[in-house]
Design a protein around this motif. Structure first.
Motif, PDB file in Angstrom:
ATOM      1  N   ASP A 184      -2.449  -8.534  -2.471  1.00 36.24           N
ATOM      2  CA  ASP A 184      -2.955  -7.270  -2.994  1.00 36.24           C
ATOM      3  C   ASP A 184      -2.584  -7.109  -4.467  1.00 36.24           C
ATOM      4  OD1 ASP A 184      -3.864  -4.763  -3.457  1.00 36.24           O
ATOM      5  OD2 ASP A 184      -2.802  -3.798  -1.803  1.00 36.24           O
ATOM      6  N   TYR A 185      -3.609  -7.163  -5.319  1.00 39.60           N
ATOM      7  CA  TYR A 185      -3.413  -6.933  -6.753  1.00 39.60           C
ATOM      8  C   TYR A 185      -4.191  -5.697  -7.218  1.00 39.60           C
ATOM      9  CZ  TYR A 185      -1.031 -11.377  -7.320  1.00 39.60           C
ATOM     10  OH  TYR A 185      -0.124 -12.392  -7.230  1.00 39.60           O
ATOM     11  N   LYS A 186      -4.363  -4.756  -6.311  1.00 36.19           N
ATOM     12  CA  LYS A 186      -5.156  -3.570  -6.644  1.00 36.19           C
ATOM     13  C   LYS A 186      -4.482  -2.711  -7.712  1.00 36.19           C
ATOM     14  CE  LYS A 186      -7.772  -3.126  -2.314  1.00 36.19           C
ATOM     15  NZ  LYS A 186      -7.396  -4.439  -1.777  1.00 36.19           N
ATOM     16  N   LYS A 187      -3.171  -2.550  -7.634  1.00 33.63           N
ATOM     17  CA  LYS A 187      -2.504  -1.699  -8.630  1.00 33.63           C
ATOM     18  C   LYS A 187      -2.636  -2.311 -10.025  1.00 33.63           C
ATOM     19  CE  LYS A 187       2.234  -3.555  -8.474  1.00 33.63           C
ATOM     20  NZ  LYS A 187       3.651  -3.259  -8.227  1.00 33.63           N
ATOM     21  N   GLU A 188      -2.521  -3.654 -10.116  1.00 38.72           N
ATOM     22  CA  GLU A 188      -2.678  -4.315 -11.409  1.00 38.72           C
ATOM     23  C   GLU A 188      -4.110  -4.199 -11.913  1.00 38.72           C
ATOM     24  OE1 GLU A 188       0.783  -6.303  -9.320  1.00 38.72           O
ATOM     25  OE2 GLU A 188      -1.244  -5.659  -8.785  1.00 38.72           O
ATOM     26  N   LYS A 238     -11.187   8.827 -19.192  1.00 39.15           N
ATOM     27  CA  LYS A 238     -11.610   7.868 -18.179  1.00 39.15           C
ATOM     28  C   LYS A 238     -10.437   7.002 -17.717  1.00 39.15           C
ATOM     29  CE  LYS A 238     -15.727   4.998 -17.419  1.00 39.15           C
ATOM     30  NZ  LYS A 238     -16.934   4.440 -18.097  1.00 39.15           N
ATOM     31  N   ALA A 239      -9.449   6.839 -18.595  1.00 39.59           N
ATOM     32  CA  ALA A 239      -8.318   5.971 -18.289  1.00 39.59           C
ATOM     33  C   ALA A 239      -7.335   6.601 -17.306  1.00 39.59           C
ATOM     34  CB  ALA A 239      -7.581   5.622 -19.585  1.00 39.59           C
ATOM     35  N   ILE A 240      -7.107   7.906 -17.428  1.00 41.55           N
ATOM     36  CA  ILE A 240      -6.068   8.591 -16.656  1.00 41.55           C
ATOM     37  C   ILE A 240      -6.187   8.367 -15.143  1.00 41.55           C
ATOM     38  CG2 ILE A 240      -5.077  10.843 -16.068  1.00 41.55           C
ATOM     39  CD1 ILE A 240      -4.311   9.859 -18.838  1.00 41.55           C
ATOM     40  N   PRO A 241      -7.380   8.531 -14.550  1.00 45.09           N
ATOM     41  CA  PRO A 241      -7.470   8.337 -13.090  1.00 45.09           C
ATOM     42  C   PRO A 241      -7.069   6.940 -12.628  1.00 45.09           C
ATOM     43  CG  PRO A 241      -9.415   9.464 -13.921  1.00 45.09           C
ATOM     44  CD  PRO A 241      -8.668   8.987 -15.116  1.00 45.09           C
ATOM     45  N   PHE A 242      -7.333   5.925 -13.454  1.00 45.35           N
ATOM     46  CA  PHE A 242      -6.956   4.566 -13.065  1.00 45.35           C
ATOM     47  C   PHE A 242      -5.438   4.409 -13.040  1.00 45.35           C
ATOM     48  CE2 PHE A 242     -11.342   3.657 -14.599  1.00 45.35           C
ATOM     49  CZ  PHE A 242     -11.823   3.071 -13.437  1.00 45.35           C
ATOM     50  N   PHE A 243      -4.754   4.978 -14.036  1.00 43.96           N
ATOM     51  CA  PHE A 243      -3.296   4.932 -14.033  1.00 43.96           C
ATOM     52  C   PHE A 243      -2.738   5.683 -12.816  1.00 43.96           C
ATOM     53  CE2 PHE A 243      -3.708   4.579 -18.852  1.00 43.96           C
ATOM     54  CZ  PHE A 243      -3.451   3.223 -18.867  1.00 43.96           C
ATOM     55  N   ASP A 290       1.770   2.261  -5.979  1.00 48.26           N
ATOM     56  CA  ASP A 290       3.171   1.902  -6.198  1.00 48.26           C
ATOM     57  C   ASP A 290       3.785   2.893  -7.194  1.00 48.26           C
ATOM     58  OD1 ASP A 290       5.643   0.823  -6.664  1.00 48.26           O
ATOM     59  OD2 ASP A 290       4.920  -1.125  -7.382  1.00 48.26           O
ATOM     60  N   TYR A 291       4.575   3.831  -6.676  1.00 48.99           N
ATOM     61  CA  TYR A 291       5.153   4.866  -7.540  1.00 48.99           C
ATOM     62  C   TYR A 291       6.254   4.321  -8.458  1.00 48.99           C
ATOM     63  CZ  TYR A 291       9.361   5.128  -4.617  1.00 48.99           C
ATOM     64  OH  TYR A 291      10.525   4.844  -3.951  1.00 48.99           O
ATOM     65  N   THR A 292       6.633   3.047  -8.274  1.00 51.58           N
ATOM     66  CA  THR A 292       7.625   2.423  -9.156  1.00 51.58           C
ATOM     67  C   THR A 292       6.965   1.492 -10.182  1.00 51.58           C
ATOM     68  OG1 THR A 292       8.004   0.483  -7.749  1.00 51.58           O
ATOM     69  CG2 THR A 292       9.323   2.455  -7.293  1.00 51.58           C
ATOM     70  N   TYR A 293       5.678   1.639 -10.378  1.00 52.38           N
ATOM     71  CA  TYR A 293       4.951   0.776 -11.330  1.00 52.38           C
ATOM     72  C   TYR A 293       5.150   1.366 -12.736  1.00 52.38           C
ATOM     73  CZ  TYR A 293       1.165  -2.356 -12.860  1.00 52.38           C
ATOM     74  OH  TYR A 293       0.425  -3.340 -13.473  1.00 52.38           O
TER      75      TYR A 293
END
Length: 265
Positions: free
Chosen positions: A150-154, A171-176, A183-186
């Protein structure tokens, strides 16, 4: 006055001796490094097909800051094994650290063609995003659909970074946010989202994001530095000073934080 004189003399002599000792230590270390480097070069000459010896020499050059020699040796090593994706990835990092983005990207693209290592794609996508290359989105989609891990967060982070870099910050904010939901520790996502919010003038929102980050990672020096910048924008001088101090405490070599702190004190 007299009673302070001996202490002053002792202190001065001590400082002088310390400086001389430090100089001697530096000279000895440099001499040792040169000797090791020469020995490695002789070993490489004796065993030219040893990739391990060549990699050790490259690392030695890199550690000493001689990127020109490190890159030359890396290219010579690749000539011995041009289908080795790991070697191309190593060359990428040498170029990248030497601030040669063009050749860094070329090297990493070659690495991804020769190796199925998904971490190369994570790095490539991030570099594409930082250089406003829309191929970042293509790489992100590949990572999102990666079959064995799983590399979805990346993937989401790369898209956020790309849109932030090209100025489409809303547009960027929702992706972050989505990457942090996974992963809340990303912490890369905390950093980049707070920078994005800062550039949008949303200093209080950025602070909330950074405060969340340091509540999880108390030695997150970059977050403290960014908090200081936000507090400055909000005209909160004392909290800005406190934040910069924490940045320096957690990373004594953080020059930007030191400079920001000296301007406020």
């Amino acid at each position: 006055m007299r009673r302070f004189l001996p202490f002053f003399i002792i202190a001065t002599v001590f400082v002088g001796l310390s400086c001389n000792q430090n100089d001697n230590v530096d000279d000895a270390a440099q001499s040792t490094a040169v000797t090791i480097q020469q020995q490695l070069k002789e070993q490489v000459k004796k065993y030219p097909d040893s990739i391990l010896l060549r990699e050790t020499l490259i690392q030695n050059y890199r550690d000493s800051g001689n990127y020109e020699a490190a890159i030359a040796e890396a290219k010579s090593t690749i000539a011995k094994d041009s289908t080795n994706g790991t070697l191309w990835n190593d060359l990428f990092w040498l170029y990248y650290e030497d601030q040669d983005t063009t050749n860094a990207v070329i090297s990493l693209e070659k690495a991804t063609l020769l190796s199925s290592n998904p971490t190369y794609y994570v790095t490539l996508g991030s570099v594409y995003a930082q250089t406003k290359n829309e191929n970042a989105l293509v790489v992100a989609d590949k990572l999102y659909a990666y079959p064995t891990k799983d590399y979805k967060k990346e993937s989401l982070f790369i898209k956020g970074l790309y849109y932030s870099t090209i100025g489409e910050r809303e547009k960027a904010i929702p992706f972050f946010d989505q990457s942090l939901e996974i992963d809340y520790t990303y912490f890369d996502a905390y950093r980049e989202e707070s920078i994005c919010l800062y550039n949008m003038g949303k200093y209080e929102e950025a602070l909330k994001k950074l405060q969340k980050a340091v509540s999880i990672k108390s030695d997150f020096s970059v977050a403290y530095y960014l908090m200081g910048r936000c507090y400055e924008k909000l005209n909160n001088k004392q909290d800005a000073i406190n934040s910069y101090q924490l940045a320096v405490q957690t990373d004594p070599d953080y020059d930007e934080a030191k400079d920001a702190l000296s301007k406020l004190q």
